[in-house]
Design a protein around this motif. Structure first.
Motif, PDB file in Angstrom:
ATOM      1  N   LEU A  65       0.833  -1.210   0.000  1.00 20.88           N
ATOM      2  CA  LEU A  65       0.000   0.000   0.000  1.00 20.88           C
ATOM      3  C   LEU A  65       0.871   1.265   0.000  1.00 20.88           C
ATOM      4  O   LEU A  65       0.591   2.230   0.707  1.00 20.88           O
ATOM      5  CB  LEU A  65      -0.953  -0.010   1.195  1.00 20.88           C
ATOM      6  N   GLY A  66       1.942   1.221  -0.793  1.00 21.83           N
ATOM      7  CA  GLY A  66       2.795   2.386  -0.970  1.00 21.83           C
ATOM      8  C   GLY A  66       3.860   2.580   0.077  1.00 21.83           C
ATOM      9  O   GLY A  66       4.697   3.470  -0.043  1.00 21.83           O
ATOM     10  N   ARG A  67       3.881   1.713   1.084  1.00 19.61           N
ATOM     11  CA  ARG A  67       4.850   1.872   2.172  1.00 19.61           C
ATOM     12  C   ARG A  67       5.950   0.821   2.067  1.00 19.61           C
ATOM     13  O   ARG A  67       5.660  -0.367   1.848  1.00 19.61           O
ATOM     14  CB  ARG A  67       4.134   1.725   3.514  1.00 19.61           C
ATOM     15  N   ASN A  68       7.175   1.239   2.250  1.00 21.05           N
ATOM     16  CA  ASN A  68       8.294   0.300   2.262  1.00 21.05           C
ATOM     17  C   ASN A  68       8.265  -0.481   3.575  1.00 21.05           C
ATOM     18  O   ASN A  68       8.458   0.071   4.650  1.00 21.05           O
ATOM     19  CB  ASN A  68       9.619   1.063   2.131  1.00 21.05           C
ATOM     20  N   VAL A  69       8.005  -1.794   3.468  1.00 22.11           N
ATOM     21  CA  VAL A  69       7.892  -2.637   4.668  1.00 22.11           C
ATOM     22  C   VAL A  69       9.050  -3.630   4.769  1.00 22.11           C
ATOM     23  O   VAL A  69       9.008  -4.553   5.597  1.00 22.11           O
ATOM     24  CB  VAL A  69       6.545  -3.399   4.688  1.00 22.11           C
ATOM     25  N   THR A  70      10.079  -3.456   3.940  1.00 23.18           N
ATOM     26  CA  THR A  70      11.154  -4.442   3.827  1.00 23.18           C
ATOM     27  C   THR A  70      11.761  -4.805   5.176  1.00 23.18           C
ATOM     28  O   THR A  70      12.124  -5.962   5.422  1.00 23.18           O
ATOM     29  CB  THR A  70      12.254  -3.926   2.888  1.00 23.18           C
ATOM     30  N   THR A  71      11.877  -3.832   6.058  1.00 24.38           N
ATOM     31  CA  THR A  71      12.530  -4.085   7.347  1.00 24.38           C
ATOM     32  C   THR A  71      11.534  -4.248   8.493  1.00 24.38           C
ATOM     33  O   THR A  71      11.947  -4.391   9.650  1.00 24.38           O
ATOM     34  CB  THR A  71      13.501  -2.934   7.687  1.00 24.38           C
ATOM     35  N   LEU A  72      10.234  -4.253   8.188  1.00 26.36           N
ATOM     36  CA  LEU A  72       9.234  -4.365   9.250  1.00 26.36           C
ATOM     37  C   LEU A  72       8.993  -5.827   9.638  1.00 26.36           C
ATOM     38  O   LEU A  72       9.006  -6.717   8.791  1.00 26.36           O
ATOM     39  CB  LEU A  72       7.904  -3.743   8.813  1.00 26.36           C
ATOM     40  N   ALA A  73       8.731  -6.052  10.913  1.00 29.90           N
ATOM     41  CA  ALA A  73       8.385  -7.393  11.407  1.00 29.90           C
ATOM     42  C   ALA A  73       7.012  -7.797  10.875  1.00 29.90           C
ATOM     43  O   ALA A  73       6.195  -6.946  10.516  1.00 29.90           O
ATOM     44  CB  ALA A  73       8.380  -7.388  12.931  1.00 29.90           C
ATOM     45  N   PRO A  74       6.720  -9.103  10.836  1.00 33.44           N
ATOM     46  CA  PRO A  74       5.408  -9.551  10.353  1.00 33.44           C
ATOM     47  C   PRO A  74       4.232  -8.863  11.052  1.00 33.44           C
ATOM     48  O   PRO A  74       3.248  -8.502  10.402  1.00 33.44           O
ATOM     49  CB  PRO A  74       5.428 -11.059  10.645  1.00 33.44           C
ATOM     50  N   SER A  75       4.332  -8.673  12.372  1.00 29.71           N
ATOM     51  CA  SER A  75       3.221  -8.072  13.118  1.00 29.71           C
ATOM     52  C   SER A  75       2.980  -6.616  12.764  1.00 29.71           C
ATOM     53  O   SER A  75       1.911  -6.069  13.034  1.00 29.71           O
ATOM     54  CB  SER A  75       3.481  -8.188  14.622  1.00 29.71           C
ATOM     55  N   GLU A  76       3.976  -5.985  12.148  1.00 28.76           N
ATOM     56  CA  GLU A  76       3.851  -4.573  11.782  1.00 28.76           C
ATOM     57  C   GLU A  76       3.319  -4.375  10.366  1.00 28.76           C
ATOM     58  O   GLU A  76       3.091  -3.242   9.955  1.00 28.76           O
ATOM     59  CB  GLU A  76       5.222  -3.891  11.901  1.00 28.76           C
ATOM     60  N   ARG A  77       3.126  -5.451   9.642  1.00 29.87           N
ATOM     61  CA  ARG A  77       2.670  -5.343   8.255  1.00 29.87           C
ATOM     62  C   ARG A  77       1.155  -5.512   8.166  1.00 29.87           C
ATOM     63  O   ARG A  77       0.572  -6.283   8.943  1.00 29.87           O
ATOM     64  CB  ARG A  77       3.367  -6.406   7.387  1.00 29.87           C
ATOM     65  N   PRO A  78       0.509  -4.840   7.222  1.00 28.49           N
ATOM     66  CA  PRO A  78      -0.951  -4.926   7.097  1.00 28.49           C
ATOM     67  C   PRO A  78      -1.387  -6.190   6.353  1.00 28.49           C
ATOM     68  O   PRO A  78      -2.114  -6.155   5.362  1.00 28.49           O
ATOM     69  CB  PRO A  78      -1.293  -3.659   6.309  1.00 28.49           C
ATOM     70  N   VAL A  79      -0.934  -7.332   6.870  1.00 26.35           N
ATOM     71  CA  VAL A  79      -1.094  -8.614   6.177  1.00 26.35           C
ATOM     72  C   VAL A  79      -1.591  -9.676   7.150  1.00 26.35           C
ATOM     73  O   VAL A  79      -1.118  -9.750   8.291  1.00 26.35           O
ATOM     74  CB  VAL A  79       0.260  -9.071   5.579  1.00 26.35           C
ATOM     75  N   SER A  80      -2.548 -10.495   6.710  1.00 25.04           N
ATOM     76  CA  SER A  80      -2.910 -11.726   7.417  1.00 25.04           C
ATOM     77  C   SER A  80      -2.563 -12.893   6.520  1.00 25.04           C
ATOM     78  O   SER A  80      -2.650 -12.794   5.290  1.00 25.04           O
ATOM     79  CB  SER A  80      -4.408 -11.768   7.733  1.00 25.04           C
ATOM     80  N   MET A  81      -2.186 -14.013   7.130  1.00 26.32           N
ATOM     81  CA  MET A  81      -1.806 -15.188   6.345  1.00 26.32           C
ATOM     82  C   MET A  81      -2.465 -16.420   6.926  1.00 26.32           C
ATOM     83  O   MET A  81      -2.461 -16.628   8.135  1.00 26.32           O
ATOM     84  CB  MET A  81      -0.284 -15.343   6.337  1.00 26.32           C
ATOM     85  N   ILE A  82      -3.059 -17.229   6.061  1.00 26.16           N
ATOM     86  CA  ILE A  82      -3.649 -18.501   6.467  1.00 26.16           C
ATOM     87  C   ILE A  82      -2.861 -19.614   5.794  1.00 26.16           C
ATOM     88  O   ILE A  82      -2.743 -19.658   4.566  1.00 26.16           O
ATOM     89  CB  ILE A  82      -5.138 -18.594   6.072  1.00 26.16           C
ATOM     90  N   PHE A  83      -2.307 -20.497   6.617  1.00 20.28           N
ATOM     91  CA  PHE A  83      -1.490 -21.584   6.108  1.00 20.28           C
ATOM     92  C   PHE A  83      -2.357 -22.802   5.804  1.00 20.28           C
ATOM     93  O   PHE A  83      -3.470 -22.930   6.302  1.00 20.28           O
ATOM     94  CB  PHE A  83      -0.420 -21.981   7.135  1.00 20.28           C
ATOM     95  N   GLN A  84      -1.779 -23.715   5.023  1.00 14.82           N
ATOM     96  CA  GLN A  84      -2.472 -24.952   4.675  1.00 14.82           C
ATOM     97  C   GLN A  84      -2.913 -25.709   5.929  1.00 14.82           C
ATOM     98  O   GLN A  84      -4.008 -26.245   6.002  1.00 14.82           O
ATOM     99  CB  GLN A  84      -1.526 -25.803   3.833  1.00 14.82           C
ATOM    100  N   GLU A  85      -2.050 -25.712   6.965  1.00 13.32           N
ATOM    101  CA  GLU A  85      -2.371 -26.474   8.175  1.00 13.32           C
ATOM    102  C   GLU A  85      -3.145 -25.648   9.200  1.00 13.32           C
ATOM    103  O   GLU A  85      -3.352 -26.071  10.322  1.00 13.32           O
ATOM    104  CB  GLU A  85      -1.086 -27.039   8.805  1.00 13.32           C
ATOM    105  N   ASN A  86      -3.535 -24.449   8.839  1.00 13.37           N
ATOM    106  CA  ASN A  86      -4.411 -23.520   9.576  1.00 13.37           C
ATOM    107  C   ASN A  86      -3.916 -23.029  10.937  1.00 13.37           C
ATOM    108  O   ASN A  86      -4.480 -22.104  11.503  1.00 13.37           O
ATOM    109  CB  ASN A  86      -5.863 -24.026   9.673  1.00 13.37           C
ATOM    110  N   ASN A  87      -2.876 -23.637  11.499  1.00 10.15           N
ATOM    111  CA  ASN A  87      -2.209 -23.084  12.689  1.00 10.15           C
ATOM    112  C   ASN A  87      -3.139 -22.750  13.851  1.00 10.15           C
ATOM    113  O   ASN A  87      -3.003 -21.712  14.482  1.00 10.15           O
ATOM    114  CB  ASN A  87      -1.411 -21.819  12.308  1.00 10.15           C
TER     115      ASN A  87
END
Length: 239
Positions: A65-87
C-alpha cells in the motif's frame, strides 16, 4: 513513484539460498484475487514469506500500500496469512483461537467477543465458540482460521493452499465462502494453489512462477488462453 492502486510491489527482490537464487519483480493492484501458481519448488511460499515478513530479501524492496515494509516485522505489516495447516491451537477453544487475531495476549473486551461471534457467524460457525479444534472437520478448521483473519481486518490476505486438505465438495463451499467474504471486505487476496479449478473459480489474475521467477502475470482470461510455455501447459492440462 508508487502507483496509488498498488497493494503489493516487489521491486527487484532477490533472495539467495544455498543452491539457488529467486528473483521477483511485480506490482499487484488493490482489491483483486490473485492466484499464485507453479510447480512445487518454484518459489511460491518464498514469495509469500517475503510479503508477510517471514523471510528477508537479500536485495530489493517490498512495498505494501505504498509503504516500504522491507525491514518491518510480520506483526507490523498490514497482512494476514492462512497456512495450509491452519495453525490453530488444539488446546484452545474456537473463540479463543479467533481472539488471537485481535489480541495475541488475549486481552479481549466484550466488544471483541462480539466481533468474534460475528466473524464465526459469517463463516457459518455460529455456536462453535466453545468447541476445540480436534473436534472439527478440516473444512471447519479452515473456516476458524478464516474467521481469525477476518477479525484482524488487514487489507492484504495471503492464503497458502487453503483448500489442500479438503474434499471436492468442501473445496467448492470454501471457494464460494471466500468469494462472498472478499466481495464484502474488498481486500486484496493472494492464494497459492495447485488446482486450476481454484484459479478459474476465484482469481481475477494469475502470477505463475517457474524456478524462482515470475514467468506470467496475466488476467485470468489471458492466462487460460496461453499456449506458449510448457510449465503453464502442464498446470492447465493442455498437454
Amino acid at each position: 513513484m508508487t502507483h496509488p492502486a498498488a497493494a503489493i510491489e516487489l521491486r527487484d527482490v532477490e533472495i539467495r539460498f544455498e543452491t539457488t537464487t529467486l528473483q521477483f519483480d511485480c506490482t499487484i493492484a488493490t482489491g483483486g484475487i490473485v492466484a499464485v501458481a507453479g510447480a512445487s519448488g518454484s518459489g511460491k511460499s518464498t514469495l509469500f514469506h517475503l510479503v508477510a515478513g517471514l523471510e528477508d530479501p537479500d536485495r530489493g524492496e517490498v512495498r505494501i500500500l505504498g509503504r516500504n515494509v522491507t525491514t518491518l516485522a510480520p506483526s507490523e505489516r498490514p497482512v494476514s496469512m492462512i497456512f495450509q495447516e491452519n495453525n490453530l491451537f488444539a488446546h484452545l477453544d474456537v473463540a479463543t483461537n479467533v481472539g488471537l487475531g485481535i489480541s495475541p495476549a488475549l486481552r479481549l473486551t466484550p466488544a471483541d467477543r462480539e466481533k468474534i461471534a460475528h466473524a464465526l457467524s459469517r463463516v457459518g460457525l455460529e455456536g462453535f465458540e466453545q468447541r476445540l479444534p480436534p473436534t472439527l472437520s478440516g473444512g471447519e478448521r479452515q473456516r476458524v482460521a478464516l474467521a481469525r483473519a477476518l477479525v484482524r481486518h488487514r487489507p492484504v490476505l495471503l492464503l497458502d493452499e487453503p483448500f489442500a486438505a479438503l474434499d471436492p465438495g468442501m473445496r467448492a463451499g470454501m471457494r464460494a465462502l471466500l468469494g462472498e467474504l472478499h466481495a464484502e471486505e474488498g481486500n486484496t487476496i493472494l492464494m497459492i494453489t495447485h488446482h486450476p479449478e481454484d484459479v478459474k473459480a476465484l482469481a481475477d489474475r494469475v502470477l505463475f512462477l517457474d524456478r524462482g521467477r515470475i514467468i506470467a502475470h496475466d488476467t485470468l482470461d489471458r492466462f487460460l488462453e496461453r499456449r506458449d510455455n510448457a510449465a503453464i501447459d502442464r498446470f492447465l492440462g493442455n498437454e
